[in-house]
Design a protein around this motif. Sequence first.
Motif, PDB file in Angstrom:
ATOM      1  N   LYS A  10       4.943  -1.280  -1.005  1.00 14.09           N
ATOM      2  CA  LYS A  10       4.105  -2.340  -0.444  1.00 14.09           C
ATOM      3  C   LYS A  10       3.020  -2.829  -1.405  1.00 14.09           C
ATOM      4  CE  LYS A  10       1.078   1.050   1.861  1.00 14.09           C
ATOM      5  NZ  LYS A  10       0.594   1.539   3.186  1.00 14.09           N
ATOM      6  N   ASN A  11       2.882  -2.152  -2.545  1.00 17.80           N
ATOM      7  CA  ASN A  11       1.888  -2.545  -3.536  1.00 17.80           C
ATOM      8  C   ASN A  11       2.504  -2.970  -4.871  1.00 17.80           C
ATOM      9  OD1 ASN A  11      -0.395  -1.783  -1.838  1.00 17.80           O
ATOM     10  ND2 ASN A  11       0.211   0.331  -2.245  1.00 17.80           N
ATOM     11  N   ALA A  12       3.806  -3.090  -4.933  1.00 17.59           N
ATOM     12  CA  ALA A  12       4.501  -3.305  -6.205  1.00 17.59           C
ATOM     13  C   ALA A  12       4.144  -4.635  -6.858  1.00 17.59           C
ATOM     14  CB  ALA A  12       6.011  -3.213  -5.995  1.00 17.59           C
ATOM     15  N   GLY A  13       4.179  -5.713  -6.092  1.00 18.15           N
ATOM     16  CA  GLY A  13       3.854  -7.016  -6.661  1.00 18.15           C
ATOM     17  C   GLY A  13       2.421  -7.087  -7.147  1.00 18.15           C
ATOM     18  N   HIS A  14       1.522  -6.465  -6.395  1.00 18.09           N
ATOM     19  CA  HIS A  14       0.111  -6.420  -6.780  1.00 18.09           C
ATOM     20  C   HIS A  14      -0.063  -5.735  -8.131  1.00 18.09           C
ATOM     21  CE1 HIS A  14      -4.199  -5.517  -6.571  1.00 18.09           C
ATOM     22  NE2 HIS A  14      -3.875  -4.261  -6.827  1.00 18.09           N
TER      23      HIS A  14
ATOM     24  N   PHE B  12     -15.805  -2.521  -3.199  1.00 13.81           N
ATOM     25  CA  PHE B  12     -14.615  -2.798  -4.005  1.00 13.81           C
ATOM     26  C   PHE B  12     -13.371  -2.064  -3.504  1.00 13.81           C
ATOM     27  CE2 PHE B  12     -16.276   0.923  -6.087  1.00 13.81           C
ATOM     28  CZ  PHE B  12     -15.294   1.494  -6.867  1.00 13.81           C
ATOM     29  N   ARG B  13     -13.435  -1.559  -2.265  1.00 13.59           N
ATOM     30  CA  ARG B  13     -12.228  -1.025  -1.634  1.00 13.59           C
ATOM     31  C   ARG B  13     -11.809  -1.952  -0.507  1.00 13.59           C
ATOM     32  NH1 ARG B  13     -10.531   5.148  -0.208  1.00 13.59           N
ATOM     33  NH2 ARG B  13      -8.720   4.668   1.080  1.00 13.59           N
ATOM     34  N   VAL B  14     -10.517  -2.163  -0.369  1.00 11.30           N
ATOM     35  CA  VAL B  14     -10.014  -2.993   0.715  1.00 11.30           C
ATOM     36  C   VAL B  14     -10.249  -2.285   2.049  1.00 11.30           C
ATOM     37  CG1 VAL B  14      -8.257  -4.099  -0.733  1.00 11.30           C
ATOM     38  CG2 VAL B  14      -7.685  -1.992   0.516  1.00 11.30           C
ATOM     39  N   THR B  15     -10.117  -3.028   3.142  1.00 14.91           N
ATOM     40  CA  THR B  15     -10.295  -2.421   4.457  1.00 14.91           C
ATOM     41  C   THR B  15      -9.135  -1.484   4.762  1.00 14.91           C
ATOM     42  OG1 THR B  15      -9.091  -4.165   5.618  1.00 14.91           O
ATOM     43  CG2 THR B  15     -11.458  -4.515   5.236  1.00 14.91           C
ATOM     44  N   GLU B  16      -9.334  -0.642   5.772  1.00 18.41           N
ATOM     45  CA  GLU B  16      -8.275   0.291   6.174  1.00 18.41           C
ATOM     46  C   GLU B  16      -7.020  -0.466   6.587  1.00 18.41           C
ATOM     47  OE1 GLU B  16      -7.525   3.759   9.555  1.00 18.41           O
ATOM     48  OE2 GLU B  16      -9.574   3.265   8.937  1.00 18.41           O
ATOM     49  N   GLU B  17      -7.195  -1.551   7.311  1.00 21.89           N
ATOM     50  CA  GLU B  17      -6.034  -2.344   7.742  1.00 21.89           C
ATOM     51  C   GLU B  17      -5.297  -2.927   6.541  1.00 21.89           C
ATOM     52  OE1 GLU B  17      -4.972  -6.257  10.523  1.00 21.89           O
ATOM     53  OE2 GLU B  17      -7.060  -5.657  10.194  1.00 21.89           O
ATOM     54  N   GLN B  18      -6.038  -3.438   5.561  1.00 21.74           N
ATOM     55  CA  GLN B  18      -5.412  -4.009   4.369  1.00 21.74           C
ATOM     56  C   GLN B  18      -4.668  -2.947   3.570  1.00 21.74           C
ATOM     57  OE1 GLN B  18      -9.062  -5.708   2.800  1.00 21.74           O
ATOM     58  NE2 GLN B  18      -8.273  -7.787   3.095  1.00 21.74           N
ATOM     59  N   GLU B  19      -5.252  -1.754   3.483  1.00 21.59           N
ATOM     60  CA  GLU B  19      -4.597  -0.677   2.736  1.00 21.59           C
ATOM     61  C   GLU B  19      -3.304  -0.252   3.410  1.00 21.59           C
ATOM     62  OE1 GLU B  19      -5.547   3.867   1.134  1.00 21.59           O
ATOM     63  OE2 GLU B  19      -7.191   2.578   1.805  1.00 21.59           O
ATOM     64  N   ILE B  20      -3.305  -0.205   4.728  1.00 25.26           N
ATOM     65  CA  ILE B  20      -2.094   0.188   5.463  1.00 25.26           C
ATOM     66  C   ILE B  20      -1.011  -0.870   5.321  1.00 25.26           C
ATOM     67  CG2 ILE B  20      -1.155   0.605   7.777  1.00 25.26           C
ATOM     68  CD1 ILE B  20      -3.875   1.903   8.464  1.00 25.26           C
TER      69      ILE B  20
ATOM     70  N   ASP C  60       0.125  -6.082  -1.605  1.00 29.40           N
ATOM     71  CA  ASP C  60       0.962  -7.259  -1.832  1.00 29.40           C
ATOM     72  C   ASP C  60       0.632  -8.345  -0.811  1.00 29.40           C
ATOM     73  OD1 ASP C  60       2.207  -5.943  -3.871  1.00 29.40           O
ATOM     74  OD2 ASP C  60       4.212  -5.965  -2.987  1.00 29.40           O
ATOM     75  N   LEU C  61       0.639  -7.970   0.443  1.00 29.39           N
ATOM     76  CA  LEU C  61       0.425  -8.938   1.516  1.00 29.39           C
ATOM     77  C   LEU C  61      -1.057  -9.267   1.687  1.00 29.39           C
ATOM     78  CD1 LEU C  61       1.965 -10.578   3.615  1.00 29.39           C
ATOM     79  CD2 LEU C  61       1.591  -8.724   5.243  1.00 29.39           C
ATOM     80  N   SER C  62      -1.925  -8.249   1.693  1.00 30.46           N
ATOM     81  CA  SER C  62      -3.337  -8.487   2.001  1.00 30.46           C
ATOM     82  C   SER C  62      -4.077  -9.201   0.879  1.00 30.46           C
ATOM     83  CB  SER C  62      -4.034  -7.156   2.318  1.00 30.46           C
ATOM     84  OG  SER C  62      -4.061  -6.315   1.182  1.00 30.46           O
ATOM     85  N   GLU C  63      -3.687  -8.958  -0.376  1.00 23.41           N
ATOM     86  CA  GLU C  63      -4.391  -9.575  -1.499  1.00 23.41           C
ATOM     87  C   GLU C  63      -3.682 -10.806  -2.060  1.00 23.41           C
ATOM     88  OE1 GLU C  63      -7.683  -7.765  -3.378  1.00 23.41           O
ATOM     89  OE2 GLU C  63      -7.471  -8.485  -1.327  1.00 23.41           O
ATOM     90  N   HIS C  64      -2.368 -10.901  -1.843  1.00 17.19           N
ATOM     91  CA  HIS C  64      -1.610 -11.983  -2.482  1.00 17.19           C
ATOM     92  C   HIS C  64      -0.781 -12.818  -1.509  1.00 17.19           C
ATOM     93  CE1 HIS C  64      -2.659 -10.013  -6.282  1.00 17.19           C
ATOM     94  NE2 HIS C  64      -2.296  -8.871  -5.712  1.00 17.19           N
ATOM     95  N   GLY C  65      -0.610 -12.336  -0.295  1.00 18.26           N
ATOM     96  CA  GLY C  65       0.121 -13.109   0.696  1.00 18.26           C
ATOM     97  C   GLY C  65       1.623 -13.109   0.520  1.00 18.26           C
ATOM     98  N   ALA C  66       2.141 -12.199  -0.285  1.00 21.76           N
ATOM     99  CA  ALA C  66       3.596 -12.123  -0.499  1.00 21.76           C
ATOM    100  C   ALA C  66       3.963 -10.707  -0.914  1.00 21.76           C
ATOM    101  CB  ALA C  66       4.032 -13.100  -1.580  1.00 21.76           C
ATOM    102  N   TYR C  67       5.191 -10.316  -0.600  1.00 24.21           N
ATOM    103  CA  TYR C  67       5.663  -8.978  -0.951  1.00 24.21           C
ATOM    104  C   TYR C  67       6.337  -8.964  -2.321  1.00 24.21           C
ATOM    105  CZ  TYR C  67       4.943  -7.256   3.824  1.00 24.21           C
ATOM    106  OH  TYR C  67       4.394  -6.862   5.014  1.00 24.21           O
ATOM    107  N   GLY C  68       6.171  -7.860  -3.037  1.00 31.57           N
ATOM    108  CA  GLY C  68       6.910  -7.680  -4.278  1.00 31.57           C
ATOM    109  C   GLY C  68       8.394  -7.501  -4.026  1.00 31.57           C
ATOM    110  N   TYR C  69       8.738  -6.944  -2.869  1.00 30.00           N
ATOM    111  CA  TYR C  69      10.130  -6.762  -2.447  1.00 30.00           C
ATOM    112  C   TYR C  69      10.313  -7.465  -1.101  1.00 30.00           C
ATOM    113  CZ  TYR C  69      10.396  -2.881  -5.846  1.00 30.00           C
ATOM    114  OH  TYR C  69      10.387  -2.103  -6.979  1.00 30.00           O
ATOM    115  N   PRO C  70      10.375  -8.791  -1.074  1.00 31.10           N
ATOM    116  CA  PRO C  70      10.385  -9.514   0.216  1.00 31.10           C
ATOM    117  C   PRO C  70      11.552  -9.149   1.126  1.00 31.10           C
ATOM    118  CG  PRO C  70      10.905 -10.973  -1.629  1.00 31.10           C
ATOM    119  CD  PRO C  70      10.416  -9.711  -2.226  1.00 31.10           C
TER     120      PRO C  70
END
Length: 456
Positions: free
Chosen positions: A64-68, A422-430, A434-444
């Motif tokens: 879930k963090n690959a694209g980021h 400088f840490r994302v929220t708990e919801e964003q981390e879960i 990819d989605l919370s910071e960039h709006g797209a998945y690295g593996y859509p």
Amino acid sequence: MIRKMLFTLGAMCLVFPAMAFANDPSNATLNMGVNSLWVMVSFVLVLLMQGGFILLETGSTRMKNAGHVAGKTIFTAGLAGLVYWAVGYGIAFGTANADAGTSSFIGWGDFFFNPAITSVDDGLPTTIFFLFQLAFAAVSLSIAWGGFAERAKLSSYLIFTVIYIAAIYPVVAHWIWGGGWLAADGAQDFAGSTVVHLSGALAALAATILLKPRIGKFNKDGSANEIAGHNQVYTALSVLLLWVGWFGFNAGSTLAIGDGFFGYVAFTTMLGAGAGAVSSLLISWAVTGKADITTTLNGTLAGLVAITASCAFVDPWAAVVIGLVAGVLVFYSAKFFEKMKIDDPIYAMSVHGAAGIWGTLANGIFATQALAEKVGVGQGGIIDTGSWYQLWVQFESVVVCGAFVLAASFLVLGIMKLVMGFRVTEEQEIVGLDLSEHGAYGYPEQMKKAGQNLQG
């Protein structure tokens, strides 16, 4: 592809002198051209190590963090280039200081670097030297990102890149490589076990302490849970890419082809890496009963990190010993950091920190007087000369540079944490960066299938 590239490079080496120096060049001009080509190729090899860092961090973290991971690595490498051009190079190698005392601690001048278009007095063109040094700064920065992995805001990468490349990394580079006070003391760090690797690792340590562990890493009783990376093949490929790039990293640091000394540096580099791979596999097998792949990969990198400081200063047998110790050290240091509840997803503190310290200190033990004179830095270590002086200088450089980077990184990141967080929220981390910071998945496709399965 690789065979074609090697063939082309070989043909260029043969044809280039005839084309460029048709007017009966001097030996100095000819040497300049060949050396320039070698350092330029080395710059490309070191720059391509960013591909290794992309695969290393991606493979060691979750899908879930690959694209980021991929995107922020390219973005920060590009930003680092601009900042190094504007400020960093001048702090590391600027020579406009009027006061000798000041120049011992910080370089000055050459800001917004505007170099000569061609070589001056048949020396290595400053354009090529700048590019080569920039690639080292970018590697150190990528090591620091290990402490940010899977939980830092994208904005924090932007701000820390600017400050680290402008005011933290170049100060250490100046002290040891830019004619600073540690260089005057004779500190031996041929290609950057301290300057590049330890600096990056300690910046990562500051980040991971301030960010705190990822959600689910540690239980209330202090026990650790394994958060497995999503692709071990990526991780293995990353090690191979970094290994190849390291020959530009170490052998390229000779800055010349000359009498072939760069080949000796490459030779000891290979021995150190191989010894690290073997000892890390064997120690994990002996202690756990399984030959752990992650430990083996980390041990290989640790061998490379450790031999980086000493590749030009030690005999072959010593290169093997340095690599063997690094492979064992990375196994136990990883366990130590986990016991200390430090969440280090890509093992930056073990691979680049612990092995970087060992590699730097190893010069004080194994460096030979003959090779120290060849390089023109420091003197032989305890075994060759019986003198403790070089070990003291190596210890001094580790402590002072390490303390500076750690303190500066804590200060910068601590202010960032207070001012902007400088840490994302708990919801964003879960959800994943990819989605919370960039709006797209690295593996859509895979993430879409996972979502459909959950709904079903």
